[in-house]
Structure formats: C-alpha cells, structure tokens
Design a protein around this motif. Structure first.
Motif, PDB file in Angstrom:
ATOM      1  N   GLY A  70      94.963 -94.317  16.038  1.00  0.00           N
ATOM      2  CA  GLY A  70      93.473 -93.208  15.823  1.00  0.00           C
ATOM      3  C   GLY A  70      94.181 -92.862  14.401  1.00  0.00           C
ATOM      4  N   HIS A  71      93.764 -91.799  14.359  1.00  0.00           N
ATOM      5  CA  HIS A  71      93.165 -91.066  12.785  1.00  0.00           C
ATOM      6  C   HIS A  71      94.451 -89.694  12.834  1.00  0.00           C
ATOM      7  CE1 HIS A  71      90.380 -88.516  10.121  1.00  0.00           C
ATOM      8  NE2 HIS A  71      91.109 -89.185   9.654  1.00  0.00           N
ATOM      9  N   PHE A  72      95.723 -90.217  12.026  1.00  0.00           N
ATOM     10  CA  PHE A  72      96.442 -89.252  11.667  1.00  0.00           C
ATOM     11  C   PHE A  72      97.050 -88.709  10.501  1.00  0.00           C
ATOM     12  CE2 PHE A  72      97.899 -92.486  15.117  1.00  0.00           C
ATOM     13  CZ  PHE A  72      97.499 -91.484  16.505  1.00  0.00           C
ATOM     14  N   LEU A  99      98.797 -87.298   3.597  1.00  0.00           N
ATOM     15  CA  LEU A  99      97.880 -88.700   4.395  1.00  0.00           C
ATOM     16  C   LEU A  99      97.622 -88.865   5.333  1.00  0.00           C
ATOM     17  CD1 LEU A  99     100.283 -90.722   1.513  1.00  0.00           C
ATOM     18  CD2 LEU A  99      97.886 -88.906   0.678  1.00  0.00           C
ATOM     19  N   HIS A 100      96.539 -89.894   4.902  1.00  0.00           N
ATOM     20  CA  HIS A 100      96.039 -89.911   6.526  1.00  0.00           C
ATOM     21  C   HIS A 100      96.060 -91.332   6.741  1.00  0.00           C
ATOM     22  CE1 HIS A 100      92.664 -86.869   6.884  1.00  0.00           C
ATOM     23  NE2 HIS A 100      93.673 -86.245   6.522  1.00  0.00           N
ATOM     24  N   SER A 101      96.751 -91.674   8.159  1.00  0.00           N
ATOM     25  CA  SER A 101      96.381 -92.843   8.846  1.00  0.00           C
ATOM     26  C   SER A 101      95.885 -93.596  10.360  1.00  0.00           C
ATOM     27  CB  SER A 101      98.399 -93.092   9.192  1.00  0.00           C
ATOM     28  OG  SER A 101      99.151 -94.515   9.233  1.00  0.00           O
ATOM     29  N   ALA A 141      89.824 -91.022   0.375  1.00  0.00           N
ATOM     30  CA  ALA A 141      89.846 -92.161   0.168  1.00  0.00           C
ATOM     31  C   ALA A 141      89.856 -93.185   2.302  1.00  0.00           C
ATOM     32  CB  ALA A 141      90.143 -93.299   0.057  1.00  0.00           C
ATOM     33  N   CYS A 142      89.452 -92.166   2.937  1.00  0.00           N
ATOM     34  CA  CYS A 142      89.687 -93.048   4.381  1.00  0.00           C
ATOM     35  C   CYS A 142      88.373 -92.970   5.188  1.00  0.00           C
ATOM     36  CB  CYS A 142      90.181 -91.830   5.546  1.00  0.00           C
ATOM     37  SG  CYS A 142      90.626 -91.754   6.768  1.00  0.00           S
ATOM     38  N   ASP A 143      88.495 -93.569   5.823  1.00  0.00           N
ATOM     39  CA  ASP A 143      87.571 -94.196   6.293  1.00  0.00           C
ATOM     40  C   ASP A 143      86.843 -93.568   7.696  1.00  0.00           C
ATOM     41  OD1 ASP A 143      87.025 -96.246   4.143  1.00  0.00           O
ATOM     42  OD2 ASP A 143      88.108 -97.922   5.873  1.00  0.00           O
ATOM     43  N   ALA A 144      88.308 -93.170   8.944  1.00  0.00           N
ATOM     44  CA  ALA A 144      88.049 -92.023   9.345  1.00  0.00           C
ATOM     45  C   ALA A 144      87.107 -90.504   9.807  1.00  0.00           C
ATOM     46  CB  ALA A 144      89.227 -92.032  10.299  1.00  0.00           C
ATOM     47  N   CYS A 145      87.780 -89.855   8.158  1.00  0.00           N
ATOM     48  CA  CYS A 145      87.479 -89.101   7.769  1.00  0.00           C
ATOM     49  C   CYS A 145      85.481 -89.211   7.145  1.00  0.00           C
ATOM     50  CB  CYS A 145      87.822 -88.367   6.924  1.00  0.00           C
ATOM     51  SG  CYS A 145      89.616 -87.512   6.955  1.00  0.00           S
ATOM     52  N   ALA A 146      85.153 -90.321   6.394  1.00  0.00           N
ATOM     53  CA  ALA A 146      83.985 -90.469   6.283  1.00  0.00           C
ATOM     54  C   ALA A 146      83.093 -91.019   7.893  1.00  0.00           C
ATOM     55  CB  ALA A 146      83.909 -91.595   4.981  1.00  0.00           C
TER      56      ALA A 146
END
Ligand SMILES: [Zn+2]
Length: 193
Positions: A19-21, A27-29, A172-177
């Motif tokens: 998912g998006h953690f 940091l996001h993972s 820099a997180c794709d999911a955030c974008a």
C-alpha cells in the motif's frame, strides 16, 4: 532460518502489507511487514521464536526481556525455547522501565528481544533499564532489522531478516504524487484494511 523463509512466512500469513505507508522515520514506503499479523498464529510465533533462540543457544541466557508491546509475543517464545524467564519493560512517564515487580539479579545474563529494529531506539532503552537494574545484557535480537544492519545497540545483535526497505521522502513519493493517502501501518485499524 533464512531471510527468504522469514519473508515467505509473512507473505503466507498476510503480514506483508502492500500500500502506501508512513514509516516511523517519516519516509514513505509501498510495503510493510506487520509482525502482529504473523505472530497472531501461535505456531508461527513458536517457530520464529525458536529460530531466534538458536542463535543464542550457547550463551546461557537466564532471562529474556522485551519492550512492550511489540516484543512481548516474540520475546516470550524465545524465552520458552531457551528455557529462560521472560520479563518486559514498558514506558512510565516516557521512560522505559521494569514494572509489575519484575527484578533482575546483579550480573544476570539477559537477552533483549524485539519484533522489529528500525533505529534500535527501544532496544537501547530496554538495555539501559536492565543495566541500571544490574543485569548483564549479552545480546539483542529481532525478527526484522529494517536498518540494513546499521542500528547499533551497544551489544551483539542478530535479526532473522535484515532488510533495506525502499523508502522515499514524501516529496519524492509516487503514491503521494497520485494523491493517495498514506497510512501509519502500526495504527491501522482492521476496519480500514
Ligand atoms: Zn507517499
């Protein structure tokens, strides 16, 4: 037990979350290993506990100690496998402490066990509390090491699986974008899953 088998056990029990953690580092993972979902199965907890205990079989561990809550189940299973006593530390006014009448003898050999080491902070705090109480802390162990082997807790440390978790800054997180909401896996309620 090798890293691949550990991860496979997480996958099989649904404890490898995708998912998006938001990690505790901020940091996001895109994935997260939720130990509680693995350890909800006593047979898995027992097997993982005995695999960790193997690494300390010759150390004459008298007592296993773990920081609550994360370390309780795995610590108990490691203690069972070693034939040792099990105690835990918990926070009191923000400080990791032995409560509930738990005591250690001067020089008692203690192993500190946690589910996950990220920075090693709570393991270090537990070691400090035990040393203050007079124990001799001979090592530390965790199921997962998310520090890539970097966390230094001041005593020899082992993990069943050492990971370099891919993680990025929110900017820099794709999911955030893509505008997807990030969640803290530790606080995730089952109704949200
Ligand atoms: Zn993100």
């Amino acid at each position: 037990m090798k890293t691949e088998e550990v991860i496979e056990r997480f996958r099989r029990t649904g404890a490898l979350l995708e998912g998006h953690f938001i990690l505790s580092s901020g940091l996001h993972s895109t994935n997260y290993l939720q130990c509680a979902l693995l350890l909800q199965h006593p047979a898995e907890a027992e097997r993982i506990g005995s695999a960790l205990a193997e690494r300390f079989r010759d150390e004459r561990i008298e007592t296993v100690a773990a920081p609550a809550i994360g370390g309780l189940i795995i610590g108990y299973e490691v203690a069972r496998s070693l034939g040792a006593r099990f105690i835990w530390t918990e926070r009191e006014a923000g400080r990791m402490t032995l409560r509930r009448g738990f005591r250690v003898r001067a020089g008692e050999s203690v192993l500190v066990v946690e589910d996950v080491v990220t920075t090693g902070g709570s393991t270090r705090e537990t070691i400090d509390a035990l040393k203050e109480a007079g124990a001799r802390v001979v090592g530390a162990a965790s199921i997962i090491d998310r520090s890539g082997g970097q966390a230094d807790v001041g005593v020899p440390r082992v993990a069943l699986a050492t990971l370099h978790v891919p993680s990025v800054a929110p900017s820099a997180c794709d999911a955030c974008a893509r505008g997807e909401e990030a969640v803290k896996p530790g606080s995730r309620k089952s109704s949200n899953q």
